[in-house]
Scaffold this active site. Structure first.
Site, PDB file in Angstrom:
ATOM      1  N   VAL A 162       0.817  -1.223   0.000  1.00 19.84           N
ATOM      2  CA  VAL A 162       0.000   0.000   0.000  1.00 19.84           C
ATOM      3  C   VAL A 162       0.843   1.262   0.000  1.00 19.84           C
ATOM      4  CG1 VAL A 162      -2.070  -1.029   1.015  1.00 19.84           C
ATOM      5  CG2 VAL A 162      -0.303  -0.118   2.528  1.00 19.84           C
ATOM      6  N   PHE A 214      12.858   4.120   2.844  1.00 16.17           N
ATOM      7  CA  PHE A 214      13.558   3.061   3.570  1.00 16.17           C
ATOM      8  C   PHE A 214      12.762   1.768   3.662  1.00 16.17           C
ATOM      9  CE2 PHE A 214      14.602   7.130   5.729  1.00 16.17           C
ATOM     10  CZ  PHE A 214      15.847   7.277   5.159  1.00 16.17           C
ATOM     11  N   ALA A 215      11.488   1.807   3.357  1.00 12.27           N
ATOM     12  CA  ALA A 215      10.670   0.624   3.638  1.00 12.27           C
ATOM     13  C   ALA A 215       9.453   0.592   2.733  1.00 12.27           C
ATOM     14  CB  ALA A 215      10.226   0.662   5.093  1.00 12.27           C
ATOM     15  N   GLU A 216       8.789  -0.563   2.761  1.00  6.20           N
ATOM     16  CA  GLU A 216       7.533  -0.715   2.031  1.00  6.20           C
ATOM     17  C   GLU A 216       6.436  -0.994   3.046  1.00  6.20           C
ATOM     18  OE1 GLU A 216       8.540  -3.931  -0.572  1.00  6.20           O
ATOM     19  OE2 GLU A 216       9.096  -2.543  -2.176  1.00  6.20           O
ATOM     20  N   LYS A 234       5.107  -2.232   8.131  1.00  7.07           N
ATOM     21  CA  LYS A 234       6.181  -1.501   7.445  1.00  7.07           C
ATOM     22  C   LYS A 234       7.395  -2.418   7.441  1.00  7.07           C
ATOM     23  CE  LYS A 234       8.143   3.118   7.268  1.00  7.07           C
ATOM     24  NZ  LYS A 234       8.174   4.418   7.881  1.00  7.07           N
ATOM     25  N   ASP A 239       9.776  15.379   8.778  1.00  5.20           N
ATOM     26  CA  ASP A 239       9.434  15.015   7.399  1.00  5.20           C
ATOM     27  C   ASP A 239       7.916  15.079   7.210  1.00  5.20           C
ATOM     28  OD1 ASP A 239      10.009  14.359   4.803  1.00  5.20           O
ATOM     29  OD2 ASP A 239      10.190  12.212   5.155  1.00  5.20           O
TER      30      ASP A 239
END
Ligand code: ADE
Length: 727
Positions: free
Chosen positions: A403, A408-410, A433, A533
């Site tokens: 999604v 740094f991650a999915e 994550k 961020d």
């Protein structure tokens, strides 16, 4: 890479390989805010020197912010080599200056270097994340092709350096996860420097003075320091080492210590016969060499070395105090354990009863959220019980679709096969994550941030637990799942009503105010946090009664505790996403003396998100297609182009005067303007923005109340919100 630094590093490696038989390659991780490059020593390559070439190396955070990624290909007869590393472009590589090096692709150029005549030499350089692990030779179709703006990666601002992780992520004394688990399951962070002179004497304690911290190549490796004296030459050497192998022919013995306590390894007084110039034989007693070695298993523990000479010294004061404390605490600990176990059993029993009585059946995970946050307002302790899943069994989780994808991650939607969902299915929906093992530090930073129970808030993504998935070599964060996705996606699909604007804006400001606050909702002191961020893609949308949101992605967040020194803050670098960077971040001029500065940069980013929300609200009149702040000129504008817009031109997203036809919108615009002020000190606080939202921005009679902290000049500015690009 500067040849000297690289060769020193390689020598260090060779030394370790020699003593331990390790063939590994551990990159330094010395600074963050720096580029990440692929990092391989020169090695034989199958790259033919034409077309393109892809290869796998270790990722390394460059030593210096100026460094770019470089790959060097050479062919000397049949011998083809490839080498990849970080390099300061102000220095030559192989005697050649790099020239243009700001590309995102590593395009090889043939060079005449300092190698043996007849050696073919190609060098490429680039400055996006690990761009040097895919090289393009001049005869490739891809060579010289203009860059695809969609394909240009976001400027990379990696997460904190291991060296600073604790400080930055806020080492508040809370549990640290050991780098080496019981089975040596996580790779250690150790000092890793070649043999170098030292001022340490073999007495007392001493620092290695090694600036390179390395993630050990192999699981189970420990940190080792070797101190040697040969005549007047005193040296120290720090490295990672597999304790099953000897060092210099000697086994380490016990190596599970938290501190690096030196043991003498060899003291050979060698009697040697030497001939004098008149041929007489003299017998010398040589103090040939003195070697001490220590090993330990805590982060960078081989930096601080301790020389102890007799058994008595070995139990140092700290340990004695610890021993006495432990002995006297045993009955208390037993009692505490009993209370915890009883409480746990009580909770489990209660939960089972609730399930059985149907009260929790048929709930989805947002309800689990409600359940978990039931006691949110109680004055709970600040250690988070569920920060790491300490069960030996991983949670029964099945990943569904992807999604989201970040730096740094999915993020995956997933089924937690426990309990029942709203629709009666035998699972709860959660979000996972997933970090690869290379992104361990990002995972750790986010996990540490989330592990502070004081972060829990309705407008902060609910964190459930963290897991080390050893089998898949992955690190997971398990959180609540929000099916409406992120705010940017939502604004692209949907036009908002005035009420939506109010509830989204209010919940976002409440979330940011909570991060920044020095108190929990119930008034207990908490460590404030800067997100660093904030952007619409890091905010998740939720629809219950109202449309609200919660903040996510704390990978770059910074705990603003008083223990941070100016140096540590300065080292945290220019982080975030260029499009949303405040002017002072763009020009790297944050006031590091004052932690409020970090909150002020968040408020600037939040103002851009507020603008995005407003631009999609039907109360402004005609609503255009969604556009990010500063438009779609480039998918991911770089710092330099944002500097032109935000600093040089003092530009801000446009707020047409027609928006002000709605009196509430006019007030929202005024607030946005006050949040993106060029002067960080002049910006509103997130708390103030949250209060304005809670008062409704409506055309109230007591409008003055909204303005009580705004002087008359600012009032005029607020009433005339046609600020376009000028400020
Ligand atoms: N994207 C990133 N995090 C997410 C989450 N927790 N739920 C849904 N989508 C996401």
């Amino acid at each position: 890479m500067e040849p000297l630094r690289f060769s020193a590093f390689c020598c260090g490696l060779l030394f370790v390989s020699a003593v331990s038989g390790a063939t590994g390659f551990s990159p330094p991780y010395p600074g963050f805010g720096n580029t990440v490059c692929s990092y391989c020593p020169a090695q034989e390559s199958t790259c033919s020197g034409s077309g393109t070439c892809n290869f796998t190396c270790t990722s390394s955070i460059c030593q210096s912010a100026e460094d770019v990624c470089v790959s060097v290909w050479t062919k000397d007869g049949d011998n083809v080599t490839m080498e990849s590393f970080c390099h300061n472009p102000a220095e030559p590589v192989e005697g050649v200056m790099l020239g243009d090096h700001g590309n995102s692709k590593c395009e090889m150029k043939e060079r005449t270097g300092t190698r043996r005549p007849g050696t073919q030499l190609f060098i490429c350089s680039c400055s996006s994340e690990e761009c040097n692990n895919y090289v393009i030779f001049p005869d490739s179709d891809e060579y010289g092709k203009p860059e695809d703006p969609m394909g240009v990666p976001e400027p990379f601002y990696p997460s904190p350096n291991p060296k600073f992780t604790h400080m930055i992520a806020g080492d508040n004394g809370a549990t640290k996860i050991p780098m080496v688990g019981p089975g040596g399951s996580i790779r250690m962070l150790c000092k890793f420097c070649d043999v170098r002179p030292t001022a340490c004497i073999n007495n007392g304690t001493c620092k290695s003075e090694c600036e390179i911290t390395s993630i050990c190549e192999n699981l189970g490796e420990v940190c080792v320091s070797v101190w040697q004296k040969k005549g007047d030459n005193v040296t120290i050497n720090t490295f990672c080492h597999n304790p099953a192998e000897p060092v210099g022919g000697v086994m380490l013995g016990e190596h599970g210590h938290s501190k690096c306590e030196m043991k003498e390894m060899k003291r050979s007084k060698e009697r040697r016969k030497e001939k004098t110039h008149n041929n007489a034989t003299q017998e010398h007693e040589h103090e040939h060499e003195l070697t001490y070695i220590c090993s330990c298993t805590q982060e960078e523990c081989n930096d601080h070395i301790i020389f102890t000479h007799d058994k008595e010294d070995k139990i140092d004061m700290d340990e004695r105090v610890m021993f006495v404390t432990l002995v006297s605490l045993v009955p208390l600990l037993g009692l505490a354990l009993l209370v915890i176990v009883s409480f746990y059993l009580y909770r489990v029993g209660l939960q089972r009863k609730l399930w059985e009585s149907g009260k929790l059946k048929g709930r989805d995970f947002s309800d689990v959220h409600a359940m978990l946050t039931d006691d949110e307002h109680s004055d709970s302790s600040s250690t988070h019980a569920n920060s790491l899943n300490h069960n030996t069994e991983p949670l029964p989780i099945e990943l569904d679709g992807l999604v989201g994808k970040g730096r740094f991650a999915e993020v995956y939607k997933a089924k937690l096969k426990q309990g029942t969902s709203a629709t009666g299915e035998p699972f709860q929906t959660v979000a996972i994550k997933v970090f690869s093992s290379d992104e361990y530090l990002s995972w750790k930073n986010e996990k540490d941030i989330f592990s502070d129970a004081d972060l829990r808030h309705d407008n902060v993504l609910l964190f459930l637990t963290a897991e080390e998935r050893k089998v898949d070599k992955q690190y997971w964060l398990v959180t609540a799942y929000h099916p409406l996705g992120n705010l940017q996606e939502y604004l692209t699909r949907q036009v908002l009503s005035w009420d939506d604007l109010m509830s989204l804006g209010s919940s976002m400001a409440e979330g940011v105010a909570h991060l920044h606050s020095e108190r929990t909702l119930c008034g207990r002191p908490k460590v404030p946090l800067a997100h660093r961020d904030l952007k619409s893609s890091n905010i998740l949308v939720r629809k219950d009664k109202d449309l609200t949101c919660c903040l996510c992605d704390f990978g770059l967040a910074l705990r603003l505790d008083n223990t941070l020194s100016v140096d540590e803050l300065a080292n945290s670098g220019q982080v975030g996403t260029a499009r949303y960077m405040a002017p002072e971040v763009l020009e790297s001029r944050i006031n590091l003396e004052n932690t409020e500065s970090f909150k002020q940069t968040d408020v600037y980013s939040m103002s851009l998100v507020l603008w995005e929300i407003t631009s999609r609200c039907d109360a402004i009149g005609e609503v255009k297609e969604y556009e990010p702040p500063f438009g779609k000129v480039r998918e991911h504008p770089c710092v330099e182009s944002m500097k032109d817009s935000v600093l040089r031109d003092r530009g801000r997203p446009e707020m047409p005067s027609t928006w002000c036809n709605h009196p509430g919108i006019a007030l929202v615009c005024g607030t946005i303007e006050e949040c993106w002020d060029h002067d960080p000190e002049a910006r509103l606080t997130a708390q103030c923005v949250a209060e304005r939202f809670s008062e409704g921005f409506s055309e109230t009679d007591d409008m003055d109340k909204l303005f009580e902290h705004v002087d008359s000049q600012e009032k005029i500015a607020v009433e005339d919100c046609s600020v376009s690009d000028e400020k």
